[in-house]
Design a protein around this motif. Structure first.
Motif, PDB file in Angstrom:
ATOM      1  N   UNK A 208       0.842  -1.200   0.000  1.00  0.00           N
ATOM      2  CA  UNK A 208       0.000   0.000   0.000  1.00  0.00           C
ATOM      3  C   UNK A 208       0.876   1.247   0.000  1.00  0.00           C
ATOM      4  N   UNK A 209       0.485   2.234  -0.774  1.00  0.00           N
ATOM      5  CA  UNK A 209       1.260   3.469  -0.843  1.00  0.00           C
ATOM      6  C   UNK A 209       1.157   4.239   0.474  1.00  0.00           C
ATOM      7  N   UNK A 210       2.082   5.161   0.661  1.00  0.00           N
ATOM      8  CA  UNK A 210       2.106   6.017   1.848  1.00  0.00           C
ATOM      9  C   UNK A 210       2.148   7.474   1.406  1.00  0.00           C
ATOM     10  N   UNK A 211       2.026   8.373   2.364  1.00  0.00           N
ATOM     11  CA  UNK A 211       2.118   9.799   2.033  1.00  0.00           C
ATOM     12  C   UNK A 211       3.492  10.128   1.459  1.00  0.00           C
ATOM     13  N   UNK A 212       4.543   9.540   2.025  1.00  0.00           N
ATOM     14  CA  UNK A 212       5.896   9.771   1.510  1.00  0.00           C
ATOM     15  C   UNK A 212       6.007   9.322   0.062  1.00  0.00           C
ATOM     16  N   UNK A 213       5.399   8.199  -0.260  1.00  0.00           N
ATOM     17  CA  UNK A 213       5.441   7.655  -1.625  1.00  0.00           C
ATOM     18  C   UNK A 213       4.947   8.692  -2.626  1.00  0.00           C
ATOM     19  N   UNK A 214       3.808   9.313  -2.324  1.00  0.00           N
ATOM     20  CA  UNK A 214       3.248  10.283  -3.264  1.00  0.00           C
ATOM     21  C   UNK A 214       3.924  11.648  -3.152  1.00  0.00           C
ATOM     22  N   UNK A 215       4.375  11.993  -1.949  1.00  0.00           N
ATOM     23  CA  UNK A 215       5.053  13.281  -1.772  1.00  0.00           C
ATOM     24  C   UNK A 215       6.329  13.331  -2.604  1.00  0.00           C
ATOM     25  N   UNK A 216       7.048  12.221  -2.676  1.00  0.00           N
ATOM     26  CA  UNK A 216       8.254  12.164  -3.500  1.00  0.00           C
ATOM     27  C   UNK A 216       7.918  12.413  -4.971  1.00  0.00           C
ATOM     28  N   UNK A 217       6.754  11.960  -5.390  1.00  0.00           N
ATOM     29  CA  UNK A 217       6.321  12.216  -6.766  1.00  0.00           C
ATOM     30  C   UNK A 217       6.154  13.710  -7.006  1.00  0.00           C
ATOM     31  N   UNK A 218       5.590  14.429  -6.040  1.00  0.00           N
ATOM     32  CA  UNK A 218       5.408  15.873  -6.194  1.00  0.00           C
ATOM     33  C   UNK A 218       6.747  16.605  -6.168  1.00  0.00           C
ATOM     34  N   UNK A 219       7.719  16.073  -5.457  1.00  0.00           N
ATOM     35  CA  UNK A 219       9.030  16.712  -5.407  1.00  0.00           C
ATOM     36  C   UNK A 219       9.807  16.525  -6.700  1.00  0.00           C
ATOM     37  N   UNK A 220       9.718  15.327  -7.282  1.00  0.00           N
ATOM     38  CA  UNK A 220      10.566  14.981  -8.421  1.00  0.00           C
ATOM     39  C   UNK A 220       9.821  14.872  -9.747  1.00  0.00           C
ATOM     40  N   UNK A 221       8.468  14.912  -9.702  1.00  0.00           N
ATOM     41  CA  UNK A 221       7.610  14.901 -10.890  1.00  0.00           C
ATOM     42  C   UNK A 221       7.450  13.526 -11.534  1.00  0.00           C
ATOM     43  N   UNK A 222       8.502  12.773 -11.683  1.00  0.00           N
ATOM     44  CA  UNK A 222       8.405  11.478 -12.367  1.00  0.00           C
ATOM     45  C   UNK A 222       8.715  10.348 -11.403  1.00  0.00           C
ATOM     46  N   UNK A 223       7.950   9.249 -11.543  1.00  0.00           N
ATOM     47  CA  UNK A 223       8.111   8.114 -10.648  1.00  0.00           C
ATOM     48  C   UNK A 223       7.052   8.135  -9.558  1.00  0.00           C
ATOM     49  N   UNK A 224       6.842   6.975  -8.926  1.00  0.00           N
ATOM     50  CA  UNK A 224       5.833   6.837  -7.863  1.00  0.00           C
ATOM     51  C   UNK A 224       4.467   7.336  -8.326  1.00  0.00           C
ATOM     52  N   UNK A 225       3.939   6.689  -9.364  1.00  0.00           N
ATOM     53  CA  UNK A 225       2.668   7.110  -9.953  1.00  0.00           C
ATOM     54  C   UNK A 225       1.452   6.490  -9.278  1.00  0.00           C
ATOM     55  N   UNK A 226       1.642   5.455  -8.455  1.00  0.00           N
ATOM     56  CA  UNK A 226       0.527   4.709  -7.902  1.00  0.00           C
ATOM     57  C   UNK A 226      -0.320   5.508  -6.926  1.00  0.00           C
ATOM     58  N   UNK A 227      -1.566   5.070  -6.739  1.00  0.00           N
ATOM     59  CA  UNK A 227      -2.511   5.752  -5.856  1.00  0.00           C
ATOM     60  C   UNK A 227      -2.751   4.946  -4.575  1.00  0.00           C
ATOM     61  N   UNK A 228      -3.305   3.748  -4.708  1.00  0.00           N
ATOM     62  CA  UNK A 228      -3.555   2.908  -3.535  1.00  0.00           C
ATOM     63  C   UNK A 228      -2.394   1.954  -3.254  1.00  0.00           C
ATOM     64  N   UNK A 229      -1.809   1.434  -4.322  1.00  0.00           N
ATOM     65  CA  UNK A 229      -0.844   0.342  -4.188  1.00  0.00           C
ATOM     66  C   UNK A 229       0.466   0.651  -4.906  1.00  0.00           C
ATOM     67  N   UNK A 230       1.508  -0.045  -4.482  1.00  0.00           N
ATOM     68  CA  UNK A 230       2.842   0.147  -5.066  1.00  0.00           C
ATOM     69  C   UNK A 230       3.119  -0.856  -6.192  1.00  0.00           C
TER      70      UNK A 230
END
Length: 269
Positions: A208-230
């Motif tokens: 399951x994804x975490x807040x850090x998982x998606x936050x890294x996407x906002x920092x770097x733009x590419x990668x970690x595209x998932x919503x619920x799951x990794x």
């Protein structure tokens, strides 16, 4: 003329319902992290930078636009239902118990796949500016970022609803639960604080994804595209290599994340 008044009334109802869910998720997340549990949350901030009031005003403005698009899609879905193309039902005895129990997980799994591939597609250089740039103006996301979309992205996200209701028979209560799960999950992923315990990424629920998982996407733009799951990120090689390291940092000592290292850059498109 009466037909158009009915459409306007249906649109207003859809907008109000969407606004209620959005505000319930975003305000409750903000109150929990900024007031009730602020001492617990403070060392769990993922980024040192904080969003300003200008960022939040922008996110709220675009979220209202998104809710308008969602309401329009809701009206279209009602028209499709009148035409007999939508499989939404009200009676529990219409389908067996096993389907009532399985339908919500099935919808979440399908939505996760839909989100991953549409999200990744919007990062294509020819599409990013027109679809996804608005959302990434939130370099340091907040709960209000959840619906901060351009019209194109809002329409693409809204399209899942009529498609899935035309594909699968769903009880109205199951669909309502899904809508609440989706917006609360969205607000959590953009909260800017890590909710999960430090051992999460080393345990059985690491899928399951975490807040850090998606936050890294906002920092770097590419990668970690998932919503619920990794799963999709790991299968397709689009998860940041140091995701778990950064998660432990946010969930443990609370050292702000300075950046993230990507995996195979050729896969992150």
């Amino acid at each position: 003329m009466e037909f158009f008044w009915e459409l306007a009334a249906d649109w207003t109802v859809n907008f109000r319902q969407g606004l209620f869910r959005y505000l319930l998720a975003t305000v409750s997340t903000g109150v929990l992290l900024g007031w009730l549990f602020r001492r617990w949350a403070a060392p769990r901030r993922i980024q040192e930078r904080r969003a300003g009031w200008r960022d939040i005003r922008r996110e709220l403005s675009f979220s209202m636009l998104t809710l308008a698009v969602f309401a329009t899609t809701g009206v279209i879905t009602l028209i499709l239902a009148d035409w007999g193309l939508v499989k939404l039902y009200h009676r529990w005895d219409s389908y067996p118990l096993w389907w009532h129990l399985a339908s919500l997980p099935v919808v979440i799994l399908l939505h996760d796949a839909y989100f991953y591939w549409t999200h990744r597609a919007m990062h294509h250089p020819k599409l990013f500016r027109h679809f996804h740039r608005v959302h990434h103006l939130s370099r340091t996301p907040t709960p209000w970022t959840a619906y901060s979309f351009s019209i194109g992205e809002a329409a693409l996200m809204a399209l899942f609803s009529p498609l899935i209701m035309m594909l699968l028979p769903l009880h109205v209560l199951v669909w309502l639960v899904f809508l609440f799960v989706m917006i609360f999950r969205n607000a959590m992923l953009h909260a800017g604080y890590e909710f999960h315990p430090r051992g999460w990424v080393d345990g059985p629920l690491d899928f399951m994804t975490t807040t850090t998982h998606h936050d890294l996407h906002h920092q770097q733009f590419r990668g970690n595209y998932g919503f619920y799951f990794t799963w999709w990120d790991r299968w397709m090689g689009t998860e940041f290599n140091n995701y778990k390291e950064e998660f432990r940092r946010a969930a443990g000592a609370g050292t702000p994340v300075a950046g993230a290292k990507q995996g195979d850059a050729s896969a992150m498109t």
